[in-house]
Design a protein around this motif. Structure first.
Motif, PDB file in Angstrom:
ATOM      1  N   LEU A 485       5.541  -6.276  27.241  1.00  0.00           N
ATOM      2  CA  LEU A 485       6.079  -7.633  27.205  1.00  0.00           C
ATOM      3  C   LEU A 485       5.645  -8.435  28.428  1.00  0.00           C
ATOM      4  CD1 LEU A 485       9.686  -6.996  25.872  1.00  0.00           C
ATOM      5  CD2 LEU A 485       7.766  -7.985  24.633  1.00  0.00           C
ATOM      6  N   ILE A 492       6.207 -13.904  23.584  1.00  0.00           N
ATOM      7  CA  ILE A 492       6.920 -13.083  22.603  1.00  0.00           C
ATOM      8  C   ILE A 492       8.398 -13.432  22.702  1.00  0.00           C
ATOM      9  CG2 ILE A 492       7.512 -10.750  21.895  1.00  0.00           C
ATOM     10  CD1 ILE A 492       4.863  -9.818  23.068  1.00  0.00           C
ATOM     11  N   ALA A 494      12.091 -12.846  20.625  1.00  0.00           N
ATOM     12  CA  ALA A 494      12.859 -12.189  19.566  1.00  0.00           C
ATOM     13  C   ALA A 494      14.247 -12.809  19.522  1.00  0.00           C
ATOM     14  CB  ALA A 494      12.943 -10.680  19.806  1.00  0.00           C
ATOM     15  N   THR A 495      14.794 -12.924  18.318  1.00  0.00           N
ATOM     16  CA  THR A 495      16.139 -13.496  18.147  1.00  0.00           C
ATOM     17  C   THR A 495      16.934 -12.596  17.207  1.00  0.00           C
ATOM     18  OG1 THR A 495      15.691 -14.826  16.172  1.00  0.00           O
ATOM     19  CG2 THR A 495      15.074 -15.781  18.290  1.00  0.00           C
ATOM     20  N   ASP A 496      18.254 -12.827  17.191  1.00  0.00           N
ATOM     21  CA  ASP A 496      19.055 -12.186  16.162  1.00  0.00           C
ATOM     22  C   ASP A 496      18.983 -13.025  14.891  1.00  0.00           C
ATOM     23  OD1 ASP A 496      20.628 -14.386  16.668  1.00  0.00           O
ATOM     24  OD2 ASP A 496      22.133 -13.282  17.823  1.00  0.00           O
ATOM     25  N   VAL A 503      15.019 -11.623  23.361  1.00  0.00           N
ATOM     26  CA  VAL A 503      13.873 -11.181  24.164  1.00  0.00           C
ATOM     27  C   VAL A 503      13.042 -12.412  24.489  1.00  0.00           C
ATOM     28  CG1 VAL A 503      11.759  -9.807  24.235  1.00  0.00           C
ATOM     29  CG2 VAL A 503      13.812  -8.887  23.138  1.00  0.00           C
ATOM     30  N   ASN A 505       9.689 -12.964  27.007  1.00  0.00           N
ATOM     31  CA  ASN A 505       8.794 -12.331  27.983  1.00  0.00           C
ATOM     32  C   ASN A 505       8.218 -13.351  28.967  1.00  0.00           C
ATOM     33  OD1 ASN A 505       6.904 -13.640  26.386  1.00  0.00           O
ATOM     34  ND2 ASN A 505       5.406 -12.005  26.560  1.00  0.00           N
ATOM     35  N   GLU A 524      16.616 -20.417  19.396  1.00  0.00           N
ATOM     36  CA  GLU A 524      15.162 -20.592  19.470  1.00  0.00           C
ATOM     37  C   GLU A 524      14.763 -22.003  19.029  1.00  0.00           C
ATOM     38  OE1 GLU A 524      12.897 -20.795  16.789  1.00  0.00           O
ATOM     39  OE2 GLU A 524      11.016 -20.413  17.810  1.00  0.00           O
ATOM     40  N   SER A 595       7.777 -13.122  12.029  1.00  0.00           N
ATOM     41  CA  SER A 595       8.054 -12.015  11.121  1.00  0.00           C
ATOM     42  C   SER A 595       9.517 -11.625  11.244  1.00  0.00           C
ATOM     43  CB  SER A 595       7.141 -10.821  11.428  1.00  0.00           C
ATOM     44  OG  SER A 595       7.309 -10.388  12.774  1.00  0.00           O
ATOM     45  N   LEU A 597      12.469  -8.842  11.820  1.00  0.00           N
ATOM     46  CA  LEU A 597      12.750  -7.578  12.489  1.00  0.00           C
ATOM     47  C   LEU A 597      13.740  -6.767  11.645  1.00  0.00           C
ATOM     48  CD1 LEU A 597      13.163  -8.694  16.214  1.00  0.00           C
ATOM     49  CD2 LEU A 597      11.237  -7.462  15.212  1.00  0.00           C
ATOM     50  N   LEU A 608      11.075 -12.204  14.948  1.00  0.00           N
ATOM     51  CA  LEU A 608      10.126 -12.044  16.053  1.00  0.00           C
ATOM     52  C   LEU A 608       9.044 -13.104  15.924  1.00  0.00           C
ATOM     53  CD1 LEU A 608       9.025 -10.421  18.490  1.00  0.00           C
ATOM     54  CD2 LEU A 608       7.691  -9.084  16.836  1.00  0.00           C
ATOM     55  N   VAL A 610       5.479 -14.372  17.805  1.00  0.00           N
ATOM     56  CA  VAL A 610       4.393 -14.158  18.771  1.00  0.00           C
ATOM     57  C   VAL A 610       3.571 -15.446  18.797  1.00  0.00           C
ATOM     58  CG1 VAL A 610       2.412 -12.760  19.395  1.00  0.00           C
ATOM     59  CG2 VAL A 610       4.359 -11.703  18.249  1.00  0.00           C
TER      60      VAL A 610
END
Length: 875
Positions: A485, A492, A494-496, A503, A505, A524, A595, A597, A608, A610
């Motif tokens: 990361l 990058i 990441a979320t719920d 996350v 990075n 986000e 995408s 998770l 997620l 990217v």
């Protein structure tokens, strides 16, 4: 909640309000700077457009000078200038210009002879009119064509008798270039007070511009055109609704003299955005002043400072409420935990050994679990002291302290210790005590719970061993993931499933300019353009849209709508370009791969993204576009230069051809007649070359306009054939025209340019064919009946020019369509030509939306095919 607990939410709210005020002020300053920058660029662009528009009138005076020189400065007649004026489409070529004029320089001593000659040339009432008497040469308007109906004529006016006109005429004479007057009132248009001009270009007796010292002596007059600024700029002003403008003459040292202003212009509304640009115009200096109008500001779509401040303030209020709510939630959880602990003392310990006893330790109750654990039956222990039966000597003081706490109405949490069973074996247990109340509410005894923890201790030991191994593995994986990361070049995130960031990075920190500690927990979508997401959410993968139910309501609704509009077999794009909003409000383009998770059981746990920052790529693309624009600008400048030079060459060339023709009509010796013929032939060839250069330049500059008029196809074919018939006859070549049956007799298109295509192809075929024949073949390929959007039928026609000439090698066929290119150097030496004809044909066919093809073999001839789709005329 205590006052201390309110300090943090209130402090956060106050900080947010200060930030909102600062954000609103920053947005206001940014709006002002952007408006000034954009309006300054608009002023420079408008100035360039004005200069380009005004420059076309120089062609008018140069055309008049060319007509004068072609006829001869002493042989020019009123009828000759009238014919020249009628040959020009003045309204289209020179909007705002009224007519063409010629000003004759008349020495005072020759005034009578000049008047007599002019009166004999169709103006018996001709008089010299002066604004004020003077003793120098007269600059008399001898001819002005065409005359304007219903207005006074400027014919006979002495320009030298008025300072502004005389100054411009002398400046044009001494400079050898076009010069314009200061603003004045035309004699023929007194209503246009101080809003008109005269543009003058000196006419020298030698034709070309002499050396500066000789210009005064060589000047015989001036070509002139009157200009009315209101009519020149009316269309230009209407096209530009974003600003109002004013034009003034600022050539002198005094106050600029206004000669044009938009209807929306306000003298008192200067403002911070008003712009001033000076323009060099034919020897004078004009001042362009511009004021922005409401459409200009609206076109910038600026964010309002109040909106920004409100957004920041609202966000700070929400954060303060969120902090207050989290504190309240933590307090409620503590209360619940206490209640659960009280209930667990009774309910959960029911499976363990429970001993009921007095505050002195005398046993009054002994459950079955106690029998199993300690070995005594309830009957054996009743009335005996608990400490004597089960408590080792070294633990008795601990039990006494626990009893004292219970007596104070305090529950004793479990304590891991040891006890004795009936055989005196030591057992590892967890001991807890809870007070028992009498009816009056006083503590009457205690309930002691003993839980066998031997298996638990063994399990814990095993668990600790496994945990140590697992923690080591997890730590290794976390370190590996953390390195990935941290070192990833792409952002990058990441979320719920609710869209809150888990996350973030370092690459994401750099891209969105916010530390991870501030981004974690935020939505986000806080860093996205909401309108763009609503419009383009269908670009997301289908599985992402199907799991968007927990996202913010507006986004979940947009995802549902996008999913409903997608075909059943559509999966969506894995990578697409989006706009991200940084923490400071700036925007950055990003190529995102989004995408879903999934957890260990395959259930969705979040999303997620990217993201690749496209800022540098966009900047590179913009630099490439800028270089392309520069190349196109250079190409346009080249084309304009060629067109200008070709026009300048054609003016004296017409005079050469005309004089050659007149010379051939006189009595000449045979040798002189041969020379005159060569002059005429060479002039016509050069004129054809200049015309080709002009056509090519107009096409390259995008100035070529095609007509759409009905014309007769048989007549056009016959005219094209007749134009090359003489050249074919000189070689004894049959020149045939073959028209397929069923061809329409009339079409709609540009007959002039179509004939130019056919004549170029036929001329080339005759030029490169020594024996055999040249054939022009026409056939209809298809016919499309009318529809709602195109009511009249369309036909596709194929024109073929077939010769039996020298042919063209395959490797040379593509090159011959480039300007100034032929098959090889020997072709130029043998057959002549410049290589412009086929280039013009290719570009004209392209403008018509057609297709040009070539089939050829060396020694067997060539076939040039032109396929065009044209409309049939209305019945």
């Amino acid at each position: 909640m205590s006052k201390a607990g309110l300090l943090w939410p209130l402090g956060l709210l106050l900080t947010g309000l200060v930030a909102a005020a600062w954000a609103g002020r920053w947005q206001a300053q940014r709006n002002e700077a952007l408006q000034h920058e954009r309006f300054q660029a608009l002023a420079q662009q408008t100035a360039a457009q004005l200069l380009k528009r005004i420059s076309i009138y120089e062609y008018a005076v140069r055309g008049v000078r060319g007509a004068v020189m072609a006829a001869g400065v002493d042989a020019l007649t009123r009828e000759g200038l009238r014919q020249y004026a009628e040959s020009r489409d003045m309204q289209r070529e020179f909007p705002g210009m009224r007519n063409f004029g010629f000003v004759r320089r008349v020495p005072a001593r020759q005034e009578a002879a000049f008047l007599q000659a002019v009166r004999l040339d169709g103006a018996p009432e001709f008089q010299i009119r002066q604004f004020a008497a003077h003793g120098g040469d007269r600059f008399v308007v001898q001819y002005i064509e065409p005359p304007l109906d219903g207005v006074a004529s400027a014919q006979g006016v002495d320009l030298a008798s008025e300072p502004r006109r005389r100054e411009a005429a002398l400046a044009a004479m001494l400079s050898g270039e076009s010069r314009i007057t200061a603003p004045l009132t035309l004699v023929q248009l007194p209503s246009e007070h101080d809003r008109s001009f005269l543009l003058l270009l000196a006419v020298y007796r030698t034709g070309k511009t002499p050396e500066p010292a000789q210009r005064d002596a060589q000047t015989v007059g001036w070509a002139t055109v009157p200009l009315v600024m209101q009519q020149m700029l009316e269309a230009f002003d209407k096209e530009n609704t974003a600003f109002a403008m004013k034009l003034s003459d600022a050539s002198g040292s005094g106050t600029p003299e206004r000669f044009y202003a938009s209807t929306e212009w306000q003298e008192s509304a200067a403002g911070a955005l008003a712009q001033r640009v000076t323009l060099p115009v034919y020897g004078r200096t004009w001042l362009l002043q511009m004021q922005p109008l409401p459409p200009f500001t609206e076109s910038l779509r600026l964010r309002q400072p109040g909106e920004v401040a409100l957004t920041v303030g609202t966000l700070s209020l929400l954060l303060a409420l969120l902090l207050y709510g989290s504190q309240q939630l933590a307090r409620s959880r503590r209360v619940v935990r206490q209640e659960r602990a009280s209930r667990a003392a009774v309910v959960d310990s029911a499976h363990d050994a429970i001993v009921i006893h007095t505050l002195h330790g005398e046993i009054t109750g002994w459950n079955a679990a106690a029998e199993r654990l300690l070995g005594w039956s309830a009957r054996e222990v009743m009335g005996r002291r608990l400490s004597e039966l089960t408590v080792p000597l070294e633990q008795r003081h601990t039990v006494q302290r626990m009893l004292e706490e219970v007596q104070r109405n305090q529950a004793v949490p479990p304590v891991e210790t040891v006890c004795l069973d009936r055989q005196g074996a030591r057992l590892e247990v967890a001991v807890s005590m809870a007070p028992l109340h009498a009816g009056n509410g006083l503590v009457a005894g205690a309930a002691t719970t003993l839980r066998d923890i031997r298996a638990q201790r063994a399990g814990q030991a095993r668990i600790l061993e496994l945990n140590a191994t697992l923690e080591r593995q997890v730590l290794e994986r976390r370190l590996e993931l953390s390195m990935v990361l941290e070192r990833a070049a792409t952002a990058i995130i990441a979320t719920d499933l609710s869209g809150r960031i888990t996350v973030f990075n370092p690459a994401a920190e750099a891209m969105l300019r916010i530390p991870a500690r501030e981004a974690i927990g935020r939505l986000e979508t806080d860093f996205r353009d909401h309108e763009e997401m609503r419009a383009r959410l269908h670009a997301y993968p289908r599985e992402v849209l199907e799991n968007a139910g927990e996202l913010p309501e507006w986004l979940a609704l947009a995802a549902h709508q996008a999913l409903a509009s997608m075909p059943g077999d559509t999966m969506g794009s894995q990578r697409s370009e989006w706009t991200y909003v940084r923490a400071d409000g700036s925007r950055v383009p990003g190529l995102a791969s989004v995408s879903l998770l999934r957890g260990a059981q395959g259930r969705p746990t979040g999303f997620l993204a990217v993201i690749t920052d496209l800022t540098e790529r966009k900047a590179l693309e913009e630099r490439l576009r800028e270089r392309t624009r520069q190349a196109e600008s250079a190409n346009a400048a080249k084309s304009a230069f060629l067109a200008h030079m070709s026009h300048e060459i054609r003016t004296p060339l017409n005079a050469i051809i005309g004089m050659g023709y007149l010379l051939r009509q006189t009595q000449l010796t045979e040798r002189q007649q041969l020379f005159a013929t060569h002059i005429n032939t060479a002039g016509e060839q050069l004129l054809c070359l200049v015309n080709d250069v002009l056509d090519l330049s107009k096409i390259e500059a995008g100035e070529m306009r095609l007509e759409a008029v009905p014309f007769g196809l048989p007549d056009l074919l016959e005219q094209s054939r007749s134009m090359v018939e003489v050249a074919a006859a000189q070689k004894n070549l049959p020149l045939l025209v073959e028209s397929a049956p069923g061809m329409p007799r009339r079409l709609v298109g540009d007959p002039t340019r179509l004939k130019q295509i056919l004549v170029n192809l036929l001329g080339n075929a005759v030029k490169f064919t020594e024996a055999g024949r040249v054939t022009l073949r026409v056939a209809q390929l298809a016919r499309l009946e009318g529809a709602a959007e195109q009511p009249w039928p369309l036909v596709t026609v194929r024109f073929e020019v077939i010769d039996t000439g020298i042919g063209i090698p395959l490797e040379k066929q593509a090159a011959i369509f480039e300007p100034f290119t032929q098959a090889d150097d020997s072709t130029t030496r043998r057959f002549g030509g410049t290589g412009l004809g086929l280039s013009i044909v290719r570009r004209l066919v392209g403008l018509m939306g057609g297709q040009l093809e070539l089939q050829s073999q060396p020694g067997q001839g060539s076939t040039f095919s032109v396929t065009l789709t044209m409309q049939l005329p209305q019945p």
